[in-house]
Motif scaffolding. Structure first.
Motif, PDB file in Angstrom:
ATOM      1  N   PRO A   1     -46.870  26.524  11.839  1.00  0.00           N
ATOM      2  CA  PRO A   1     -47.396  27.883  11.940  1.00  0.00           C
ATOM      3  C   PRO A   1     -46.344  28.887  12.400  1.00  0.00           C
ATOM      4  O   PRO A   1     -46.297  30.024  11.891  1.00  0.00           O
ATOM      5  CB  PRO A   1     -48.530  27.737  12.958  1.00  0.00           C
ATOM      6  N   ALA A   2     -45.472  28.512  13.328  1.00  0.00           N
ATOM      7  CA  ALA A   2     -44.436  29.429  13.810  1.00  0.00           C
ATOM      8  C   ALA A   2     -43.452  29.783  12.703  1.00  0.00           C
ATOM      9  O   ALA A   2     -43.039  30.957  12.569  1.00  0.00           O
ATOM     10  CB  ALA A   2     -43.698  28.807  14.996  1.00  0.00           C
ATOM     11  N   GLN A   3     -43.041  28.802  11.905  1.00  0.00           N
ATOM     12  CA  GLN A   3     -42.123  29.075  10.804  1.00  0.00           C
ATOM     13  C   GLN A   3     -42.773  29.991   9.769  1.00  0.00           C
ATOM     14  O   GLN A   3     -42.132  30.922   9.256  1.00  0.00           O
ATOM     15  CB  GLN A   3     -41.701  27.755  10.147  1.00  0.00           C
ATOM     16  N   ILE A   4     -44.030  29.741   9.459  1.00  0.00           N
ATOM     17  CA  ILE A   4     -44.727  30.576   8.480  1.00  0.00           C
ATOM     18  C   ILE A   4     -44.879  31.995   9.011  1.00  0.00           C
ATOM     19  O   ILE A   4     -44.747  32.970   8.247  1.00  0.00           O
ATOM     20  CB  ILE A   4     -46.087  29.939   8.136  1.00  0.00           C
TER      21      ILE A   4
ATOM     22  N   ALA B   1     -40.549  38.523   7.701  1.00  0.00           N
ATOM     23  CA  ALA B   1     -39.415  38.867   6.842  1.00  0.00           C
ATOM     24  C   ALA B   1     -39.882  39.428   5.501  1.00  0.00           C
ATOM     25  O   ALA B   1     -39.298  40.397   4.977  1.00  0.00           O
ATOM     26  CB  ALA B   1     -38.533  37.642   6.633  1.00  0.00           C
ATOM     27  N   GLU B   2     -40.924  38.854   4.929  1.00  0.00           N
ATOM     28  CA  GLU B   2     -41.446  39.333   3.655  1.00  0.00           C
ATOM     29  C   GLU B   2     -42.063  40.723   3.787  1.00  0.00           C
ATOM     30  O   GLU B   2     -41.917  41.568   2.903  1.00  0.00           O
ATOM     31  CB  GLU B   2     -42.475  38.343   3.108  1.00  0.00           C
ATOM     32  N   VAL B   3     -42.740  40.981   4.872  1.00  0.00           N
ATOM     33  CA  VAL B   3     -43.309  42.311   5.098  1.00  0.00           C
ATOM     34  C   VAL B   3     -42.199  43.358   5.115  1.00  0.00           C
ATOM     35  O   VAL B   3     -42.303  44.419   4.483  1.00  0.00           O
ATOM     36  CB  VAL B   3     -44.118  42.339   6.418  1.00  0.00           C
ATOM     37  N   GLU B   4     -41.115  43.065   5.807  1.00  0.00           N
ATOM     38  CA  GLU B   4     -39.995  44.016   5.883  1.00  0.00           C
ATOM     39  C   GLU B   4     -39.378  44.243   4.505  1.00  0.00           C
ATOM     40  O   GLU B   4     -39.065  45.382   4.129  1.00  0.00           O
ATOM     41  CB  GLU B   4     -38.951  43.488   6.851  1.00  0.00           C
ATOM     42  N   ARG B   5     -39.203  43.176   3.718  1.00  0.00           N
ATOM     43  CA  ARG B   5     -38.614  43.312   2.384  1.00  0.00           C
ATOM     44  C   ARG B   5     -39.484  44.171   1.466  1.00  0.00           C
ATOM     45  O   ARG B   5     -38.992  45.065   0.764  1.00  0.00           O
ATOM     46  CB  ARG B   5     -38.417  41.927   1.758  1.00  0.00           C
ATOM     47  N   ILE B   6     -40.777  43.903   1.470  1.00  0.00           N
ATOM     48  CA  ILE B   6     -41.685  44.623   0.572  1.00  0.00           C
ATOM     49  C   ILE B   6     -41.798  46.091   0.988  1.00  0.00           C
ATOM     50  O   ILE B   6     -41.902  46.990   0.138  1.00  0.00           O
ATOM     51  CB  ILE B   6     -43.060  43.929   0.538  1.00  0.00           C
TER      52      ILE B   6
ATOM     53  N   ARG C   1     -50.447  39.547   0.894  1.00  0.00           N
ATOM     54  CA  ARG C   1     -50.289  38.101   1.049  1.00  0.00           C
ATOM     55  C   ARG C   1     -49.211  37.768   2.069  1.00  0.00           C
ATOM     56  O   ARG C   1     -49.292  36.753   2.756  1.00  0.00           O
ATOM     57  CB  ARG C   1     -49.926  37.478  -0.298  1.00  0.00           C
ATOM     58  N   ALA C   2     -48.186  38.608   2.167  1.00  0.00           N
ATOM     59  CA  ALA C   2     -47.178  38.412   3.216  1.00  0.00           C
ATOM     60  C   ALA C   2     -47.782  38.661   4.593  1.00  0.00           C
ATOM     61  O   ALA C   2     -47.517  37.917   5.547  1.00  0.00           O
ATOM     62  CB  ALA C   2     -45.989  39.338   2.976  1.00  0.00           C
ATOM     63  N   ILE C   3     -48.604  39.690   4.690  1.00  0.00           N
ATOM     64  CA  ILE C   3     -49.280  39.992   5.949  1.00  0.00           C
ATOM     65  C   ILE C   3     -50.180  38.823   6.356  1.00  0.00           C
ATOM     66  O   ILE C   3     -50.310  38.504   7.547  1.00  0.00           O
ATOM     67  CB  ILE C   3     -50.081  41.301   5.821  1.00  0.00           C
ATOM     68  N   ARG C   4     -50.775  38.158   5.376  1.00  0.00           N
ATOM     69  CA  ARG C   4     -51.617  37.003   5.696  1.00  0.00           C
ATOM     70  C   ARG C   4     -50.844  35.931   6.457  1.00  0.00           C
ATOM     71  O   ARG C   4     -51.397  35.275   7.344  1.00  0.00           O
ATOM     72  CB  ARG C   4     -52.180  36.405   4.404  1.00  0.00           C
ATOM     73  N   LEU C   5     -49.579  35.738   6.098  1.00  0.00           N
ATOM     74  CA  LEU C   5     -48.784  34.749   6.821  1.00  0.00           C
ATOM     75  C   LEU C   5     -48.661  35.119   8.288  1.00  0.00           C
ATOM     76  O   LEU C   5     -48.678  34.260   9.172  1.00  0.00           O
ATOM     77  CB  LEU C   5     -47.386  34.628   6.208  1.00  0.00           C
ATOM     78  N   VAL C   6     -48.542  36.414   8.531  1.00  0.00           N
ATOM     79  CA  VAL C   6     -48.384  36.893   9.906  1.00  0.00           C
ATOM     80  C   VAL C   6     -49.701  36.797  10.667  1.00  0.00           C
ATOM     81  O   VAL C   6     -49.757  36.251  11.773  1.00  0.00           O
ATOM     82  CB  VAL C   6     -47.867  38.344   9.909  1.00  0.00           C
ATOM     83  N   VAL C   7     -50.775  37.306  10.063  1.00  0.00           N
ATOM     84  CA  VAL C   7     -52.012  37.455  10.831  1.00  0.00           C
ATOM     85  C   VAL C   7     -52.828  36.169  10.901  1.00  0.00           C
ATOM     86  O   VAL C   7     -53.508  35.926  11.904  1.00  0.00           O
ATOM     87  CB  VAL C   7     -52.874  38.611  10.284  1.00  0.00           C
TER      88      VAL C   7
END
Length: 612
Positions: free
Chosen positions: A307-310, A316-321, A502-508
């Motif tokens: 979970p921590a790695q995800i 990182a994906e949120v920042e890129r997008i 979908r990137a935000i989903r990884l975070v939340v």
């Protein structure tokens, strides 16, 4: 919720971590090839025995899980409804899984190759994962607003779902099945009481939404319920005697059996369960919660990511997008911050539909546009039909913006893309392209309907790994420009917003279930970092609360498919064929991500050799 190995019709599939083996395919691109020429007689015998085992397993699985049979289009058990919430059924299911795992392991698999190796590894790993998951008491919290068996049965009984209502026998089958529903309700209530005693209960906010759903289903007049629709739309070919008999039987069923059961469940939720429901929202707040969530993450993503790695991948994906979104802002000449732009695209009436009919017409026109471009990217497509429908009103408030239901095996029911028209101002025009590409064509309809048509064991045709399935759906969204859409910058922003989501989903999701994030914290993060409405932010947050880990599959799977395409393009250069690449990804159905990586690696080598 209670979930068995292959009940994809009611829930997302659990995945195994299959071994690193490729799968050969005949020249037409469909089905399982014979084993390699050097295969020994003993290996061939093992492969044949396993094919028989898979067929017997499938038949027994359908008999044990008759709803599963209905959802895949097998009508033999449409009159059955075992009490799947009972302790006796859980014991029976444990014995079923254990028996078939032991039978598979008793066959020497050491010489298997190709599809035979792949099928064996997936079969064994899925049963192992299912048995491992039994140590987590999901059965003690069988009900929430996202996976709601009362709503599922209302859909079935309305005639808009998988349960057929075409013949007198169909109508009698539902009478028998629905008559068994009160026992399932009673056992579910008993299980929730056990959960109350052990501290395994749902978040309070989810059960408040569930209560609203039950209120929408309960009616004093049987003719006003969803269960009456088959009577209101009874085929004219039925005899007068059958029409009269069925009308009275359904009236009695709804008034004397179903509505009392729904009212009893509603009263239990309101009077007993809600007061005992928890204020916490993460799975890690429950007994064994951290282990439970880690199990979900592993089986859903088919990776060893923590979970921590995800969580870090998501950040990182949120920042890129966000960077790509700022480029869209420059293209349209918008001045202000990214948050200002989010407010603009979510509040400007320019991006809203005037009516539900207008929304549906727009999506159907877009379907025609996409279909014209499909041959440019795909040589392998399903034969099953497809249609677009609005989400039923009774479940629309808590449903996602779009969803897909697989076609029936016999072709009598097409694949269905359900688009949500609830709270119409929140359904944006710029959301159309990416939502359709994901849920419909070339997303879930292509992948799931095609998989069902492949010459594979039934447990693979109707099963699947969530990371592959949803990863393909998100990857399909990225194909818009190659399909000639996303020509409007705002529509391309819609694609970025969908990917960002979908990137935000990884975070939340990891935030909720492993980092102690609150519901309000998740909603705030979504609104600060994406163009979302209050309606969408709330429904999505509560979805992640209801099905911990499932939302991780999309971005993790898409990242792997995109990584493999980038690798193939780089290594093959001018020899890269996008149609052949897509066929290679799809031709073996859903597989664990490590297996996908291995077979694409072998495909790249074969393409390079052929071009040499």
């Amino acid at each position: 919720m209670t979930r068995h190995l292959l009940a994809l019709a009611l829930a997302a599939a659990l995945a195994g971590c299959g071994a690193d083996h490729d799968a050969a395919t005949p020249a037409d691109g469909k089905g399982a090839a014979a084993t390699a020429a050097g295969t020994t007689a003993d290996t061939g015998d093992a492969a044949a025995r396993l094919q028989t085992l898979y067929a017997e397993f499938w038949e027994e699985s359908l008999a044990l899980h008759p709803l599963q049979a209905t959802f895949v289009g097998d009508d033999r058990y449409n009159d059955r409804l075992p009490d799947t919430a009972s302790a006796e059924f859980r014991e029976k299911e444990h014995a079923f899984l254990t028996k078939w795992l032991e039978r598979a392991r008793a066959i020497d698999s050491s010489g298997l190759e190709g599809q035979d190796r792949l099928s064996y590894d997936i079969f064994v790993e899925e049963l192992q994962d299912e048995l491992e998951g039994e140590r987590f008491p999901g059965w003690q919290q069988p009900l929430n607003q996202f996976y709601s068996f009362p709503s599922t049965f209302a859909m079935l009984g309305s005639g808009t779902g998988a349960q057929p209502f075409e013949t007198v026998a169909d109508y009698d089958a539902w009478l028998s099945r629905a008559g068994q529903l009160p026992a399932l309700f009673d056992s579910s209530i008993a299980n929730m009481r056990e959960g109350m005693a052990s501290g395994v209960v749902q978040p309070k906010v989810l059960m408040e939404k569930t209560l609203d759903q039950l209120d929408g289903l309960i009616k004093d007049d049987p003719t006003e319920t969803l269960f009456w629709r088959p009577i209101a739309e009874m085929p004219e070919s039925f005899s007068d005697a059958d029409r009269e008999r069925l009308t009275e039987a359904y009236r009695s069923l709804v008034a004397d059996r179903l509505m009392p059961a729904y009212r009893e469940l509603r009263a239990f939720v309101a009077d007993e369960y809600l007061p005992a429901a928890r204020d916490s929202v993460g799975l890690d707040a429950l007994p064994q919660g951290a282990e439970w969530y880690a199990h979900n993450v592993r089986t859903i993503t088919t990776t060893d990511l923590t979970p921590a790695q995800i969580h870090d991948i998501g950040l990182a994906e949120v920042e890129r997008i966000h960077g790509e979104m700022r480029e869209v802002m420059r293209q349209v000449g918008f001045e202000g911050s990214l948050q200002d732009f989010f407010a603009h695209v979510t509040s400007d009436p320019e991006f809203t539909y005037p009516s539900e009919d207008a929304l549906l017409a727009d999506y159907r026109q877009f379907e025609d546009e996409v279909n014209r471009a499909v041959p440019q990217l795909f040589s392998l497509t399903p034969e099953a039909g497809f249609e677009i429908r609005p989400v039923e009103a009774f479940r629309a408030k808590s449903a996602a913006g779009g969803s897909y239901m697989r076609p029936s095996e016999d072709g009598s029911r097409p694949g269905i893309f359900y688009v949500n028209t609830y709270d119409l101002p929140s359904r944006k025009t710029w959301d159309r392209d990416s939502l359709f590409l994901h849920e419909a064509i070339p997303g879930h309809h292509f992948q799931i309907a095609l998989q069902q048509e492949l010459d594979l064991p039934a447990f693979r045709r109707f099963g699947g790994q969530t990371a592959f399935i949803e990863g393909w759906g998100l990857y399909a969204e990225s194909l818009g420009k190659e399909l000639g859409v996303y020509d409007d910058p705002y529509h391309y922003f819609g694609r970025l917003q969908a990917e960002l989501w979908r990137a935000i989903r990884l975070v939340v999701d990891t935030g909720l279930h492993s980092k102690g994030w609150s519901r309000d914290q998740v909603i705030a993060y979504m609104k600060e970092n994406s163009a979302t409405t209050d309606t969408e932010a709330v429904s999505e947050t509560e979805r992640y609360m209801a099905i911990p880990g499932q939302a991780l599959a999309y971005k993790i799977g898409e990242l792997k498919i995109r990584e493999l395409r980038t690798r193939a393009e780089a290594e093959l250069g001018d020899a890269f064929d996008i149609r052949a690449f897509h066929a290679e990804v799809l031709k073996d159905g859903s597989v664990p991500l490590d297996v996908l990586e291995a077979k694409i690696g072998r495909w790249i080598e074969a393409q390079r050799d052929a071009a040499a």
